[in-house]
Design a protein around this motif. Structure first.
Motif, PDB file in Angstrom:
ATOM      1  N   ILE A 177     117.253  91.194  42.312  1.00  0.00           N
ATOM      2  CA  ILE A 177     116.748  90.766  43.662  1.00  0.00           C
ATOM      3  C   ILE A 177     117.907  90.136  44.661  1.00  0.00           C
ATOM      4  N   ASP A 178     119.047  89.622  44.144  1.00  0.00           N
ATOM      5  CA  ASP A 178     120.007  88.895  44.806  1.00  0.00           C
ATOM      6  C   ASP A 178     121.053  90.013  45.290  1.00  0.00           C
ATOM      7  N   ARG A 179     120.996  91.132  45.056  1.00  0.00           N
ATOM      8  CA  ARG A 179     121.740  92.494  45.337  1.00  0.00           C
ATOM      9  C   ARG A 179     122.931  92.395  44.633  1.00  0.00           C
ATOM     10  N   ASN A 180     123.035  92.002  43.281  1.00  0.00           N
ATOM     11  CA  ASN A 180     124.015  92.047  42.437  1.00  0.00           C
ATOM     12  C   ASN A 180     123.845  93.418  41.551  1.00  0.00           C
ATOM     13  N   LYS A 181     125.051  94.151  41.581  1.00  0.00           N
ATOM     14  CA  LYS A 181     124.982  95.490  40.994  1.00  0.00           C
ATOM     15  C   LYS A 181     124.683  95.448  39.319  1.00  0.00           C
ATOM     16  N   LYS A 182     123.759  96.371  39.119  1.00  0.00           N
ATOM     17  CA  LYS A 182     123.391  96.390  37.644  1.00  0.00           C
ATOM     18  C   LYS A 182     124.435  97.816  37.280  1.00  0.00           C
ATOM     19  N   GLU A 183     124.415  97.760  35.912  1.00  0.00           N
ATOM     20  CA  GLU A 183     125.356  98.793  35.661  1.00  0.00           C
ATOM     21  C   GLU A 183     124.573 100.230  35.564  1.00  0.00           C
ATOM     22  N   ALA A 184     123.398 100.607  35.704  1.00  0.00           N
ATOM     23  CA  ALA A 184     122.797 101.654  36.475  1.00  0.00           C
ATOM     24  C   ALA A 184     123.256 102.029  37.824  1.00  0.00           C
ATOM     25  N   TYR A 185     123.789 101.044  38.610  1.00  0.00           N
ATOM     26  CA  TYR A 185     124.376 101.375  39.771  1.00  0.00           C
ATOM     27  C   TYR A 185     125.448 101.840  39.817  1.00  0.00           C
ATOM     28  N   THR A 186     126.142 101.672  38.922  1.00  0.00           N
ATOM     29  CA  THR A 186     127.652 102.466  38.697  1.00  0.00           C
ATOM     30  C   THR A 186     127.469 103.702  38.267  1.00  0.00           C
ATOM     31  N   ILE A 187     126.413 103.691  37.373  1.00  0.00           N
ATOM     32  CA  ILE A 187     126.167 105.055  36.845  1.00  0.00           C
ATOM     33  C   ILE A 187     125.811 106.142  37.957  1.00  0.00           C
TER      34      ILE A 187
END
Length: 338
Positions: free
Chosen positions: A315-325
């Motif tokens: 919710i703070d727009r920090n990228k999760k690992e799924a974003y990179t995928i």
């Protein structure tokens, strides 16, 4: 004087032509979705940005969100309700992103299907470059109780709404977000739906649905929802209980790989979802475990849809690992010719 008149007339004509060129034509060719006569593959994300402490959509973080989306190669967002601010649509379009825009059935007479007011929105924004498709309903086939206990009432309303859109806008297809594969009743009663979106949660492999769709329809389809959350209710499939970005990333990788291996039938996906939603399961000032969604037992890898943990960013727009995928897959797709 004649010279000045000619210059003004030329300028007016050029401006008008330039304006007309901005209005993309979205069409259907066989199983393909086309934009300006070129195949369009949906590399998308579902987008319903609700800030901490609220249950209402806010576009205050739009600039940051669009920057993250374009970095990841996202070309389409799916929204669950009309975006009423033209400046928001302008900003989305300027980022090179298109919108699958959803209408609900009963929204108190505002841009909804029941009142027919949705068509006012269609006519207002049908020439906006951001629009990709008009979506009618989200998983309503799971809720016959909303339609006097008879789902046929929904299919009649959806089909009539799609017909009205066709009468008013020839440049954008109609679609719906159907829960899973449509049955023969849904298909027979909804001939005015041009593209079938399907919310599909079949663990980490949606591949079977493409062949199932091929056997029952020649129309385009896409996955209007698919994905996994970043919380494991139980330890399973080698993933530990609790917050688990690795489980979400693994599911995302497999789902996207299978989705884009079937582009002869499938026109892409709007993965669920862009950002975590703290408003869904408990106190909207905290991130809570839990939540429920119909037909959700296929959620990888615990069969439990922890509704506040579905974002590829938090919710703070920090990228999760799924974003990179997702970014790796979408940018790689940009190098291919579909």
């Amino acid at each position: 004087m004649k010279y000045i008149t000619f210059i003004l007339l030329f300028a007016f004509t050029f401006t008008a032509c330039k304006s007309e060129l901005k209005n993309d034509v979205v069409s259907i060719s066989g199983r393909k979705l086309m934009v300006n006569e070129k195949p369009y593959l949906i590399k998308g994300i579902c987008y319903h940005p609700v800030p901490k402490g609220s249950d209402k959509v806010s576009f205050d973080n739009l600039s940051k969100d669009l920057a993250l989306m374009t970095e990841a190669g996202i070309n389409t967002i799916r929204v669950y309700a009309p975006i009423e601010d033209a400046k928001v649509l302008d900003q989305i379009s300027d980022a090179g992103i298109k919108v699958v825009l959803g209408f609900g059935y009963n929204q108190g007479g505002k841009n909804d299907i029941l009142s027919g007011s949705f068509i006012n929105y269609v006519n207002k924004f049908k020439n906006h470059k951001a629009i990709l498709m008009w979506e009618l309903g989200n998983e309503y086939n799971y809720h016959p109780e909303w339609f006097d206990g008879d789902i046929k009432n929904w299919y009649k309303a959806m089909n009539s709404a799609a017909d009205l859109i066709h009468q008013n806008d020839s440049n954008h297809p109609t679609t719906t977000a159907h829960g899973e594969l449509p049955d023969s009743l849904a298909l027979s009663m909804s001939p005015n739906i041009d593209v079938w979106g399907m919310n599909v949660y079949r663990w980490d492999n949606p591949e079977e649905i493409f062949q199932q769709w091929k056997s029952i329809s020649e129309k385009p389809m896409y996955l209007s929802e698919a994905g996994g959350d970043s919380y494991m209710t139980i330890a399973k499939a080698g993933f530990e209980k609790g917050r688990n970005e690795k489980a979400q990333a693994a599911a995302t990788s497999k789902i996207l790989t299978k989705t884009f291996a079937n582009t002869n039938i499938n026109s892409g996906v709007t993965l669920f979802s862009f950002t975590d939603g703290w408003w869904k399961a408990g106190n909207n000032t905290t991130q809570d475990v839990g939540g429920w969604a119909p037909n959700s037992s296929g959620v990888p890898y615990d069969g439990a849809p922890n509704e506040e943990f579905w974002g590829i960013v938090d919710i703070d727009r920090n990228k999760k690992e799924a974003y990179t995928i997702l970014k790796e897959q979408y940018l790689n797709l940009n190098k291919k010719d579909y």
